[in-house]
Scaffold this motif. Structure first.
Motif, PDB file in Angstrom:
ATOM      1  N   ARG A  42       4.056   1.285  -1.128  1.00 42.97           N
ATOM      2  CA  ARG A  42       4.654   1.411  -2.427  1.00 42.97           C
ATOM      3  C   ARG A  42       3.739   2.242  -3.294  1.00 42.97           C
ATOM      4  NH1 ARG A  42       7.076  -4.371  -2.213  1.00 42.97           N
ATOM      5  NH2 ARG A  42       9.029  -3.968  -1.030  1.00 42.97           N
ATOM      6  N   GLN A  43       2.111   1.672  -3.337  1.00 38.21           N
ATOM      7  CA  GLN A  43       1.106   2.163  -4.338  1.00 38.21           C
ATOM      8  C   GLN A  43       1.174   3.632  -3.922  1.00 38.21           C
ATOM      9  OE1 GLN A  43       0.440   0.644  -7.079  1.00 38.21           O
ATOM     10  NE2 GLN A  43      -0.451   2.367  -7.665  1.00 38.21           N
ATOM     11  N   ARG A  44       0.982   4.200  -2.965  1.00 42.96           N
ATOM     12  CA  ARG A  44       0.761   5.485  -2.440  1.00 42.96           C
ATOM     13  C   ARG A  44       1.896   6.308  -2.729  1.00 42.96           C
ATOM     14  NH1 ARG A  44       0.238   4.501   2.461  1.00 42.96           N
ATOM     15  NH2 ARG A  44      -1.718   3.982   2.349  1.00 42.96           N
TER      16      ARG A  44
ATOM     17  N   THR B  22       1.873   6.762  -6.604  1.00 48.22           N
ATOM     18  CA  THR B  22       0.736   7.726  -6.973  1.00 48.22           C
ATOM     19  C   THR B  22       1.166   9.207  -6.577  1.00 48.22           C
ATOM     20  OG1 THR B  22      -0.670   6.061  -6.410  1.00 48.22           O
ATOM     21  CG2 THR B  22      -1.686   8.538  -6.489  1.00 48.22           C
TER      22      THR B  22
ATOM     23  N   VAL C 117       9.015  -1.631  -7.742  1.00 48.90           N
ATOM     24  CA  VAL C 117       8.521  -0.267  -7.555  1.00 48.90           C
ATOM     25  C   VAL C 117       9.427   0.724  -8.046  1.00 48.90           C
ATOM     26  CG1 VAL C 117       8.218   1.238  -5.728  1.00 48.90           C
ATOM     27  CG2 VAL C 117       7.428  -1.301  -5.423  1.00 48.90           C
TER      28      VAL C 117
ATOM     29  N   GLU D  75       8.892   1.107 -11.730  1.00 45.81           N
ATOM     30  CA  GLU D  75       7.563   2.197 -11.943  1.00 45.81           C
ATOM     31  C   GLU D  75       8.094   3.598 -11.895  1.00 45.81           C
ATOM     32  OE1 GLU D  75       3.659   2.341 -13.193  1.00 45.81           O
ATOM     33  OE2 GLU D  75       5.034   0.754 -13.388  1.00 45.81           O
TER      34      GLU D  75
ATOM     35  N   GLU E   7       0.761  -1.101   0.028  1.00 48.90           N
ATOM     36  CA  GLU E   7      -0.005   0.114   0.032  1.00 48.90           C
ATOM     37  C   GLU E   7       0.869   1.165   0.100  1.00 48.90           C
ATOM     38  OE1 GLU E   7      -2.584  -0.342   3.396  1.00 48.90           O
ATOM     39  OE2 GLU E   7      -4.066  -1.969   2.426  1.00 48.90           O
TER      40      GLU E   7
END
Length: 809
Positions: free
Chosen positions: A274-276, A279, A427, A430, A272
């Motif tokens: 990493r995704q945050r 973003t 990550v 990305e 979470e």
């Protein structure tokens, strides 16, 4: 053997003697006797005590025996207590039956046999004691069974707690641990006794501990379920856990224990985060086209959320430059700065340089000292690297349109205990993808902006610019080209240039074209006829892969001006040569000694010299005055002037030199308001206009100077019956150096400055000047100047600077 429990017997009678008799009869039984003098009192005793038997009198005031028995049987707690009615009055069968209906077990009539009563009471007491004994035995058995059940349940509970993969624990109502399962013991590496005695507060992350304890205290106080996420050190790494606990309550709702679990959610939480992070990083990278600043912001965003050190390096002109550097410890960042020269060298072995050279991501989960030493060129650098306590790193290249132009490097140190894995590398890749897109977009925008600026500059410059491709098709036609030629870009773009520019085949070889922008060529001025107009164009070109770019400017006016200047030089030369020749000839004649000049001839020659000198001075004065007007250095002093007085002086002076064929006339009303003007300059204007009228009336005639009022203006009009002026020339005659008869076909000379001087002087006095004329019918030059406002006679003249613009008609 356990002695039987004494039974309580309730004796109810409103006669104290009867109660005393009952006590005497029952005393041998050794039980506890309780007196009640009424039904109400009996009911009060039954509220708090347990009785084996009730001896109840039937006839009592208030509540009688039957009513009291009914109330006793209605209560759940006393409905099974046996009742024996005692009465000396109601002996009939109806009352006996009524007593049994009320729940009595026996009905004794007074006087009764003491032994019989004692025996019956003893039977009920023994029955009560047996029942109580059985009840106690059953309760004991139940307690034993319950203890065995609890023990078995505890064993099953512990087995279950030790079997599940989650960490399970229980705590007492005050929050102290009283049980942890094997998962807890294994995770923290402590014994059961240590955990029960100390808990694990000392292994909770310091940043999370205050919130964890505050939430636990709140749950202990309110009894609400407990839930909190915090980091716990297990071994040598911090991992996120989710702790939950619910209160276990007894039948009265009191908390007897807390049952809790602790679940490792580090993988989910990390995913979470990493995704945050990705973003937020994407938002930051997309928020601005200043990619250097946004990359620095992203590096700061990455530290310490996903890394301890973040660097961004890019290739600029074949060499590496560091755009961003962020470190969780600002002091250690200074040490990294010392290593930049080494890490950015062409042969550097550091992750970023290696990822750029090889064009692939690099992951080192465990950085050994041997690997670390390859990054240093000397002992000093190795010492710095060791002091940074680097443990793991990864580097991913930045790519745009298949080209590697930089790298993002993430380094973990012992500060966080991170060790990068393939998930972390994903990550980083990305992040690099987002950064690559942002940098590429910024560069594309910069290129587009440069092209846009070039296009805007191209549209703003005064030179015409035309792009002709190799096929001879016009691809670009800027605004200046439109303004010069009168041909719009829409009309010519996409068309062959030979169809747009007449005679292009002959003109093209005459236009010099450079082979590259660095080559210099001299622009060529050539005539081009477009739209029925002849334009003199000065242009050159530069060749490149797509065709030729031509740049040109319109020199038509400059050429006309050059021609005008040439004519002016010729005219002035002629105008100057004529009086000079006359002066020179007269002077030479006077100087001759071979002839004897009489006084009259000598005076005539001297008169010629004086006249031609005046003429020569007038020409020079006109030139000087025009120069002063152009430079704005001619002052203007506006004052109240008598227009008639000025006009009279001009006409009188002109009569002296006018030919005999010219008749001068002055026409003015008897009363005329004064004019607001510079007296000297107004006189100069009128002199020029009158002289022009005389000059352009070669056949003679009347030259009239008329003065009048026109609204708030004073109007001066100089009219003649001379050559006249074509309508097309009405405006041009006021231009500098322009002469209506440049070839002097009628013998009329001049410098072409007179009317120009008039126009400029009138402008500076806030007036206007124009001409009304037809060829062969003479001309009328009109000057209008403001009428002077009424002022005191002592008012001084107002000084005004020279003006560079005024009304003109």
């Amino acid at each position: 053997m356990i002695a039987p429990v004494r039974a309580k017997i309730l004796c109810v009678d409103d006669t104290p003697e009867n109660l005393l008799a009952l006590e005497a009869i029952l005393e041998p039984l050794g039980q506890e006797l309780v007196r009640a003098a009424s039904g109400e009192e009996a009911l009060r005793h039954l509220l708090g005590d347990e009785f084996a038997l009730i001896l109840l009198d039937v006839q009592m005031p208030g509540l009688d025996g039957f009513q009291t028995a009914d109330l006793i049987k209605q209560r759940e707690r006393t409905r099974h207590v046996p009742i024996i009615f005692l009465t000396a009055i109601s002996k009939d069968a109806e009352n006996v039956f009524k007593g049994y209906e009320s729940g009595a077990v026996d009905y004794l009539l007074k006087p009764f046999d003491s032994d019989v009563l004692r025996t019956k009471v003893a039977v009920f007491v023994e029955l009560w004691q047996k029942t109580g004994e059985l009840r106690r035995q059953a309760e004991l058995l139940r307690e034993q069974e319950l203890a065995a059940l609890e023990q078995a349940s505890e064993a099953r509970y512990r087995f279950l707690g030790d079997s599940i993969p989650q960490q399970v624990w229980t705590a007492l109502p005050d929050g102290n641990l009283d049980y942890v399962n094997e998962r807890v013991i294994d995770y923290f590496g402590r014994s059961f006794e240590e955990l029960i005695g100390q808990g694990w507060n000392d292994v909770v992350h310091p940043e999370d501990l205050p919130g964890c304890l505050a939430r636990w205290s709140s749950s202990l106080t309110s009894g609400e379920p407990y839930e909190f996420e915090f980091r716990v050190r297990g071994g040598d790494a911090w991992r996120w856990h989710l702790a939950r606990a619910v209160a276990m309550r007894d039948e009265n709702g009191a908390i007897v224990r807390w049952f809790g679990t602790s679940t490792d959610i580090d993988d989910r939480r990390t995913a979470e985060d990493r995704q945050r992070f990705l973003t937020e990083a994407g938002w930051v990278l997309g928020s601005s086209l200043d990619y250097e600043r946004t990359l620095a912001d992203v590096a700061q965003l990455a530290v310490p959320r996903v890394t301890d050190i973040c660097t961004v390096d890019v290739l600029v002109d074949g060499r590496l430059e560091r755009l961003a550097l962020a470190h969780v410890d600002s002091r250690k960042a200074l040490l990294l700065r010392e290593l930049e020269e080494t890490s950015l060298a062409a042969d550097a072995t550091e992750a970023g340089a290696l990822a750029i050279r090889e064009g692939r991501p690099i992951l080192v989960s465990e950085l050994s000292d041997e690997q670390l030493s390859t990054f240093a060129r000397n002992e000093r650098e190795l010492e710095i690297l060791r002091s940074l306590e680097l443990r793991s790193y990864m580097s991913v290249p930045l790519l745009a349109r298949g080209e590697v132009f930089g790298a993002i490097t993430l380094v973990a140190s012992s500060d966080s205990g991170r060790r990068y894995t393939e998930n972390d590398l994903a990550v980083a890749q990305e992040l690099a993808r987002h950064a690559s897109i942002a940098i590429d977009n910024a560069r594309l925008y910069e290129q587009a902006e440069r092209r846009g600026r070039a296009a805007r500059v191209l549209e703003a410059i005064g030179d015409g610019v035309v792009l002709v491709d190799r096929a001879g098709i016009i691809q670009l036609w800027n605004a200046a080209a439109t303004a010069i030629t009168g041909l719009s870009a829409r009309a010519v773009t996409g068309r062959p240039i030979v169809d747009v520019v007449p005679g292009w085949v002959e003109l093209e070889p005459r236009i010099p074209v450079a082979g590259s922008p660095g080559d210099r060529v001299r622009a060529e001025t050539i005539p081009v006829e477009l739209g029925g107009r002849e334009l003199w164009i000065s242009g050159s070109g530069v060749g490149f892969d797509e065709g030729v770019v031509y740049a040109f400017r319109d020199l038509t006016e400059e050429r006309a001006l050059e021609e005008l200047k040439a004519e002016f030089v010729a005219t002035v030369s002629h105008e100057l040569r004529t009086p000079l020749a006359a002066i020179y000839g007269s002077a030479q004649t006077i100087r001759r000694t071979d002839i004897d000049l009489d006084g009259e001839i000598r005076n005539e020659l001297l008169g010629v010299i004086a006249t031609e000198s005046d003429r020569l001075a007038a020409i020079v004065n006109d030139l000087l005055l025009a120069s002063h007007l152009d430079s704005g250095r001619l002052p203007v002093s506006i004052e109240r002037c008598d227009a008639l007085e000025v006009a009279t002086a001009v006409v009188d002076t002109a009569r002296v030199h006018a030919p005999e064929s010219i008749e001068l006339a002055l026409q003015a009303p008897k009363r005329l308001a004064p004019v607001a003007a510079d007296r000297g300059q107004l006189q100069q204007v009128l002199v020029n206009l009158v002289d022009n009228a005389i000059k352009y009336s070669p056949d003679g005639g009347t030259v009239a100077l008329r003065i009048g009022r026109a609204d708030a203006q004073i109007r001066f009009a100089v009219a003649d019956h001379g050559l006249g002026i074509p309508a097309s020339e009405h405006r041009r005659i006021f231009e500098k150096f322009y002469r209506l008869d440049p070839d002097m076909t009628r013998g009329i000379g001049g410098t072409g400055l007179g009317l120009y001087i008039c126009r400029e002087l009138v402008r500076r006095m806030d007036g206007s000047i124009w001409v009304e004329s037809q060829p062969g019918k003479g001309s009328t030059f009109v000057v209008e100047l403001p009428a002077a406002e009424p002022t005191k006679p002592s008012s001084p003249a107002r000084q005004r600077p020279a003006r560079n613009s005024a009304q003109s008609r």
